[in-house]
Scaffold this motif. Structure first.
Motif, mmCIF file in Angstrom:
data_model
loop_
_atom_site.group_PDB
_atom_site.id
_atom_site.type_symbol
_atom_site.label_atom_id
_atom_site.label_comp_id
_atom_site.label_asym_id
_atom_site.label_seq_id
_atom_site.Cartn_x
_atom_site.Cartn_y
_atom_site.Cartn_z
ATOM 1 N N HIS A 3 0.823 -1.202 0.000
ATOM 2 C CA HIS A 3 0.000 0.000 0.000
ATOM 3 C C HIS A 3 0.866 1.265 0.000
ATOM 4 O O HIS A 3 0.450 2.340 -0.425
ATOM 5 N N ASP A 4 2.113 1.108 0.512
ATOM 6 C CA ASP A 4 3.027 2.243 0.659
ATOM 7 C C ASP A 4 4.372 1.893 0.024
ATOM 8 O O ASP A 4 4.670 0.717 -0.169
ATOM 9 N N LEU A 5 5.196 2.900 -0.243
ATOM 10 C CA LEU A 5 6.593 2.646 -0.606
ATOM 11 C C LEU A 5 7.453 3.340 0.452
ATOM 12 O O LEU A 5 7.649 4.555 0.405
ATOM 13 N N ARG A 88 1.578 14.361 13.544
ATOM 14 C CA ARG A 88 0.332 13.589 13.521
ATOM 15 C C ARG A 88 -0.869 14.466 13.176
ATOM 16 O O ARG A 88 -1.692 14.121 12.332
ATOM 17 N N ASP A 89 -0.959 15.621 13.831
ATOM 18 C CA ASP A 89 -2.089 16.521 13.556
ATOM 19 C C ASP A 89 -2.037 17.028 12.117
ATOM 20 O O ASP A 89 -3.070 17.175 11.463
ATOM 21 N N SER A 108 13.880 13.045 10.292
ATOM 22 C CA SER A 108 14.030 11.914 11.222
ATOM 23 C C SER A 108 13.840 10.586 10.509
ATOM 24 O O SER A 108 12.831 10.390 9.815
ATOM 25 N N ALA A 109 14.788 9.679 10.721
ATOM 26 C CA ALA A 109 14.653 8.331 10.174
ATOM 27 C C ALA A 109 13.396 7.695 10.748
ATOM 28 O O ALA A 109 13.118 7.812 11.937
ATOM 29 N N GLY A 110 12.614 7.062 9.901
ATOM 30 C CA GLY A 110 11.428 6.346 10.382
ATOM 31 C C GLY A 110 10.142 7.166 10.309
ATOM 32 O O GLY A 110 9.047 6.604 10.441
ATOM 33 N N ALA A 111 10.242 8.483 10.092
ATOM 34 C CA ALA A 111 9.019 9.319 10.095
ATOM 35 C C ALA A 111 7.966 8.807 9.076
ATOM 36 O O ALA A 111 6.775 8.766 9.405
ATOM 37 N N PRO A 112 8.350 8.400 7.867
ATOM 38 C CA PRO A 112 7.315 7.935 6.926
ATOM 39 C C PRO A 112 6.563 6.685 7.409
ATOM 40 O O PRO A 112 5.384 6.504 7.094
ATOM 41 N N ALA A 116 2.606 6.467 7.886
ATOM 42 C CA ALA A 116 1.826 5.375 7.283
ATOM 43 C C ALA A 116 0.889 4.734 8.310
ATOM 44 O O ALA A 116 -0.188 4.242 7.965
ATOM 45 N N LYS A 117 1.294 4.743 9.583
ATOM 46 C CA LYS A 117 0.416 4.178 10.624
ATOM 47 C C LYS A 117 -0.814 5.061 10.828
ATOM 48 O O LYS A 117 -1.895 4.590 11.132
#
Ligand code: ASP
Length: 315
Positions: A3-5, A88-89, A108-112, A116-117
């Motif tokens: 669903h995501d890349l 988030r907002d 920041s590493a991991g932000a995408p 996606a969550k």
């Protein structure tokens, strides 16, 4: 592709190959007098760029427009993020307006993965800190395939500031998945402290590596991510690791020179080397649009169901 890349590693060789094959069609579309198809009419793509970008952002925007998608431009610099709104907002606000894909770049590493969550829309990682830049790796594989026929059995030297480079991380994953051999080259202070799990060879001697490679891939010195003192001076770096004319003469006749941009001419690459016929840096930029068209089409277009079921590693 699911669903995501988010990571190019999620695609596997089959998934990468599928993107590259579809890219051929979009290269053809891009060469038409009117380079536009209605494939994503009615879909909306939003940008969420928390870090500077020239190529990637323009490239995604051009890709979305050529597919007839609507685009929602969001500039962090002039938005409520400046008033303290959280990621988030911000994501929830964009989603509430109705978007089908969110293209995220974040320091920041991991932000995408986090986005996606929270989001129902498809999320595309357009660069997260030092971590990954999956569409850059896809366009690099496509450019190698275009010039050399395939990545399989090719030897790539990735040279320079690997430590701070998301491009290097995604390229290592993609090149090795496609059957290339990778040697990373640079001073020890610019290589990651641990290379455990990296399927690469390491060298600190560019001159000895150059005659053996099919592609020399230069990285920018990413001073915005660097603590000071990692190299004695830029001049010394250039003397040991800059791709000068003299060093180009050590390359094989058909070897390519690549760079993700932005280039620092005179530092990692000599000004005249960047303009040699074997330097395919402009092709990388050109192919980036078609590759991103393929990615958006696979995520949002009519063909997505076919692709979603056929790809290894999809989650
Ligand atoms: N444009 C690439 C990136 O966003 C490479 C660089 O900035 O040096 O990571």
């Amino acid at each position: 592709m699911s669903h995501d890349l988010l990571s190019v590693g999620d695609l596997g060789a089959d998934g990468i190959d599928e993107v590259l094959q579809l890219t051929d069609s979009f290269v053809e579309v891009s060469e038409r007098a009117i380079p536009k198809v209605p494939a994503l009419r009615g879909k909306t793509v939003a940008w969420l760029f928390y870090e500077d970008s020239t190529r990637t952002r323009l490239s995604f925007e051009t890709a979305a427009r050529r597919l007839s998608a609507d685009v929602m431009n969001f500039s962090v610099a002039s938005s409520s993020v400046k008033k303290g709104e959280s990621l988030r907002d911000t994501v929830q606000t964009i989603e509430a307006m109705g978007v089908d894909a969110i293209v995220v770049r974040h320091r920041s590493a991991g932000a995408p993965w986090q986005v996606a969550k929270w989001a129902d829309a498809s999320v595309v990682n357009a660069g997260d800190g030092w971590h990954e830049h999956p569409t850059q790796a896809l366009l690099d594989c496509y450019t190698i395939r275009q010039h050399l026929g395939s990545c399989e059995g090719r030897h790539v030297a990735i040279v320079g500031d690997v430590k701070h480079s998301r491009v290097a991380r995604s390229d290592v994953l993609a090149f090795t998945a496609m059957g290339a051999e990778v040697t990373i080259v640079g001073p020890p202070t610019l290589l990651p402290p641990s290379l455990e799990g990296w399927p690469v060879a390491v060298s600190h001697d560019l001159d000895s590596v150059l005659p053996k490679v099919d592609i020399v891939y230069l990285l920018r010195m990413q001073r915005e991510r660097m603590a000071s003192g990692l190299i004695p001076s830029l001049r010394e770096y250039t003397a040991r690791y800059g791709l000068t004319r003299r060093r180009v003469d050590r390359l094989g006749e058909d070897a390519l020179v690549m760079h993700p941009g932005p280039m620092n001419r005179g530092v990692e690459i000599a000004a005249d080397v960047a303009d040699l016929p074997r330097s395919v840096i402009v092709d990388q930029v050109r192919n980036g649009v078609a590759v991103r068209m393929a990615v958006l089409y696979l995520l949002l277009g009519a063909g997505s169901d076919k692709v979603l079921t056929g790809v290894e590693g999809a989650s």
